[in-house]
Design an enzyme around this catalytic site. Structure first.
Site, short mmCIF file in Angstrom:
data_model
loop_
_atom_site.label_atom_id
_atom_site.label_comp_id
_atom_site.label_asym_id
_atom_site.label_seq_id
_atom_site.Cartn_x
_atom_site.Cartn_y
_atom_site.Cartn_z
N GLU A 109 26.98 -28.31 -29.81
CA GLU A 109 26.62 -26.99 -29.77
C GLU A 109 25.20 -26.72 -30.44
O GLU A 109 24.78 -27.42 -31.10
CB GLU A 109 27.42 -25.94 -30.82
N GLN A 110 24.23 -26.05 -29.46
CA GLN A 110 22.90 -26.04 -29.96
C GLN A 110 22.54 -25.13 -31.26
O GLN A 110 21.42 -25.52 -31.78
CB GLN A 110 21.99 -25.34 -28.72
N ARG A 146 34.31 -10.58 -32.40
CA ARG A 146 33.75 -11.97 -31.88
C ARG A 146 33.74 -13.07 -32.87
O ARG A 146 34.09 -14.17 -32.61
CB ARG A 146 32.69 -11.72 -30.99
N TYR A 184 37.22 0.52 -28.98
CA TYR A 184 38.32 0.24 -29.48
C TYR A 184 38.38 -0.23 -30.95
O TYR A 184 36.92 -0.70 -31.34
CB TYR A 184 38.93 -0.90 -28.52
N ASP A 195 31.33 -18.81 -18.85
CA ASP A 195 30.09 -18.19 -18.19
C ASP A 195 29.28 -18.95 -17.36
O ASP A 195 28.56 -18.69 -16.31
CB ASP A 195 29.54 -17.30 -19.33
C1 LIG Z 1 28.96 -7.52 -25.65
C2 LIG Z 1 29.97 -8.10 -25.07
C3 LIG Z 1 31.43 -7.68 -24.96
C4 LIG Z 1 32.31 -8.59 -24.01
N1 LIG Z 1 33.42 -7.98 -24.13
C5 LIG Z 1 34.37 -8.78 -23.51
C6 LIG Z 1 35.67 -8.57 -23.58
O1 LIG Z 1 36.21 -7.48 -23.92
N2 LIG Z 1 36.64 -9.46 -22.81
C7 LIG Z 1 36.27 -10.50 -22.24
O2 LIG Z 1 37.01 -11.28 -21.89
N3 LIG Z 1 34.93 -10.95 -22.18
C8 LIG Z 1 34.14 -10.15 -22.82
N4 LIG Z 1 32.64 -10.31 -22.63
C9 LIG Z 1 32.31 -11.75 -21.74
C10 LIG Z 1 32.66 -12.96 -22.91
O3 LIG Z 1 32.04 -12.65 -24.12
C11 LIG Z 1 31.98 -13.98 -22.11
O4 LIG Z 1 32.61 -14.03 -20.79
C12 LIG Z 1 32.49 -15.35 -23.14
O5 LIG Z 1 31.80 -15.35 -24.04
C13 LIG Z 1 32.03 -16.50 -22.06
O6 LIG Z 1 32.21 -17.64 -23.07
P1 LIG Z 1 31.54 -19.00 -22.95
O7 LIG Z 1 32.00 -20.03 -23.87
O8 LIG Z 1 31.51 -19.40 -21.58
O9 LIG Z 1 29.77 -18.80 -23.07
P2 LIG Z 1 29.10 -18.16 -24.37
O10 LIG Z 1 29.74 -17.52 -25.48
O11 LIG Z 1 27.78 -17.61 -23.88
O12 LIG Z 1 29.10 -19.49 -25.09
C14 LIG Z 1 27.97 -20.72 -24.76
C15 LIG Z 1 27.64 -21.41 -25.86
O13 LIG Z 1 27.07 -22.73 -25.45
C16 LIG Z 1 25.77 -22.85 -26.32
N5 LIG Z 1 24.81 -23.55 -25.56
C17 LIG Z 1 23.93 -22.98 -24.47
N6 LIG Z 1 23.09 -23.83 -24.15
C18 LIG Z 1 23.27 -24.93 -24.67
C19 LIG Z 1 23.01 -26.44 -24.59
N7 LIG Z 1 21.92 -26.61 -23.72
N8 LIG Z 1 23.39 -27.28 -25.44
C20 LIG Z 1 24.39 -27.00 -26.32
N9 LIG Z 1 24.81 -25.79 -26.49
C21 LIG Z 1 24.46 -24.92 -25.74
C22 LIG Z 1 25.46 -21.69 -26.71
O14 LIG Z 1 24.63 -21.43 -27.94
C23 LIG Z 1 26.84 -20.79 -26.91
O15 LIG Z 1 27.26 -21.02 -28.24
C24 LIG Z 1 31.75 -9.51 -23.54
C25 LIG Z 1 30.57 -10.11 -23.55
C26 LIG Z 1 29.54 -9.25 -24.11
C27 LIG Z 1 28.18 -9.86 -24.40
#
Ligand SMILES: Cc1cc2nc3c(=O)[nH]c(=O)nc-3n(C[C@H](O)[C@H](O)[C@H](O)COP(=O)(O)OP(=O)(O)OC[C@H]3O[C@@H](n4cnc5c(N)ncnc54)[C@H](O)[C@@H]3O)c2cc1C
Length: 397
Positions: A34-35, A107, A213, A291
């Site tokens: 993790e960065q 979160r 909520y 994502d």
């Molecule tokens: C305000 C908000 C509300 C939301 N509500 C909902 C909801 O109710 N229900 C739902 O299902 N989804 C919701 N979402 C969407 C959901 O949060 C995201 O789809 C989810 O967090 C995706 O998770 P992820 O781990 O793929 O990406 P992220 O949560 O973006 O995590 C990516 C991680 O990778 C790290 N990273 C990035 N680049 C690098 C690199 N080069 N090297 C090492 N580490 C790196 C980052 O620091 C981060 O920790 C919401 C989003 C937001 C912003």
């Protein structure tokens, strides 16, 4: 773990940590890079719907989810003036009658829960991945701090600006939904009617919607207010927003909406974007999840849910896999998950359009909600582990 695949996950967000937990539970050798120097999350809520909660339950997190979460049993729908939208399909929502319960969580609480469930040495902080190099039988990861590591499989869980995506030759462009959201967290004691708010409440007006909520066991109320936007608001979750502009957007709405806005200490702007489905997710020993693979608009609460499903599917497909079979298993993962997440992405856009339709008529709003929910029960009833196991069985035949 001699002989076992070495799996590296880039990114320790909700997706990366859940994938690590699912892989670790199946006895696989996994490390997360993790960065960030410390694990942190933005102050906001997230919904963990039944399709994701049932997977977390299987790895023993039910008690902890109950401790940090507010259970979701239905969504209470209202027009902008506060009139109930009462069709049984809209308020009794088949989506939530699939037998398993979902939770709304803060979160940061959720991320801490996942982190705490992993062995300490699994997550390495302060490592921003900048390059991946495929060698004959492994992948070399290089980090901005000069460190390097090697793995048999690399999973890019590094979010919407994924470096891993770039490293496998992809470049996706954000597509705006033409709206933005204001979001915020409010201590429940500042809202006089907060006790009424047990389930998510959604107000649907002309061109706008307003969602509340409870999280943190009812101590905080999470607000997300969707409004039209013709400016290209940045694809950010944490740009400061203007409380006066927010109040103006909801002038004349139900008093409960206005009370909530008046109780906010601060608000943040969130540009609502997704990206068209990618042409592929995997290249040899590297794949994407969460994502990084399929960002989606938030109207069916599935961004986190789909990333959780990805992690559990990967764990099923990588368990017992030998190094020579990795590329085939990752392609299988991509095939089953890309199809499902593309459908969820499309459904989320459709739900957003129906929520914000340009009228304020309760019967028509109910019909719109019914339309997406009728198509959406497959989202909440899905079992990602079973789907992966079935696909693997077919693959082996
Ligand atoms: C305000 C908000 C509300 C939301 N509500 C909902 C909801 O109710 N229900 C739902 O299902 N989804 C919701 N979402 C969407 C959901 O949060 C995201 O789809 C989810 O967090 C995706 O998770 P992820 O781990 O793929 O990406 P992220 O949560 O973006 O995590 C990516 C991680 O990778 C790290 N990273 C990035 N680049 C690098 C690199 N080069 N090297 C090492 N580490 C790196 C980052 O620091 C981060 O920790 C919401 C989003 C937001 C912003």
């Amino acid at each position: 773990m001699p002989g076992s695949l070495r799996i590296a996950i880039v990114g320790g967000g909700i997706g990366g940590l859940t994938a690590a937990l699912a892989l670790h539970t199946r006895g696989l050798d996994v490390r997360v890079f993790e960065q960030a120097e410390v694990l942190r999350e933005i102050g906001a809520g997230v919904s963990i719907h039944p399709n994701a909660a049932r997977l977390l339950r299987r790895v023993g997190l039910e008690d902890q989810l109950q401790k940090i979460g507010s259970p979701i049993s239905r969504i209470v729908l209202r027009t902008s003036r506060g009139e109930p939208i009462t069709s049984p399909e809209a308020s009794g929502t088949p989506a939530f009658s699939s037998g398993d319960r979902g939770y709304n969580v803060h979160r940061a609480d959720f991320l801490n829960l996942l982190f705490g469930a992993l062995p300490k040495e699994t997550v390495t902080l302060g490592h921003r991945c900048v390059q991946l190099k495929e060698e004959a039988d492994r992948v070399r990861l290089s980090f901005a701090n000069g460190a390097s590591a090697e793995a048999d499989v690399v999973i890019g869980a590094d979010g919407i600006r994924s470096a891993v995506q770039r490293e496998i030759g992809l470049q996706s462009r954000p597509t705006s939904e033409g709206i933005m959201a204001y979001r915020g967290l409010i201590p429940a004691e500042r809202i006089p009617w907060a006790d009424e708010l047990k389930d998510p409440a959604l107000w649907l007006g002309s061109g706008r919607s307003f969602l509340l909520y409870p999280v943190a066991r009812g101590r905080l109320i999470n607000m997300v207010a969707f409004v039209p936007s013709d400016v290209e608001s940045e694809e950010s979750w944490s740009a400061p927003g203007d409380l006066k502009m927010l109040a103006a957007e909801y002038a004349g709405w139900d008093q409960r909406v206005q009370d909530t806005i008046n109780a906010l200490g601060e608000t943040f702007r969130w540009g609502i974007y997704d990206r068209a489905p990618l042409p592929y997710w995997s290249k040899e020993r590297i794949t994407l999840m969460g994502d990084a693979a399929h960002p989606m608009v938030p109207h069916v609460g599935q961004g986190a849910g789909q990333s959780i499903e990805d992690g559990f599917a990967l764990a099923v497909l990588l368990e017992g896999c030998s190094a020579k079979d990795v590329a085939g298993r990752l392609k299988l993962y991509e095939t089953i998950r890309r199809e499902r997440t593309s459908k969820v992405q499309a459904l989320a856009r459709m739900a957003g359009k129906l929520y914000r339709s340009e009228h304020d008529d309760p019967a028509r709003k109910a019909a719109g909600v019914r339309e997406w929910m009728a198509q959406g029960t497959w989202v909440f009833g899905h079992d990602a582990e079973r789907a992966a196991a079935d696909a693997l069985a077919d693959f082996g035949r």
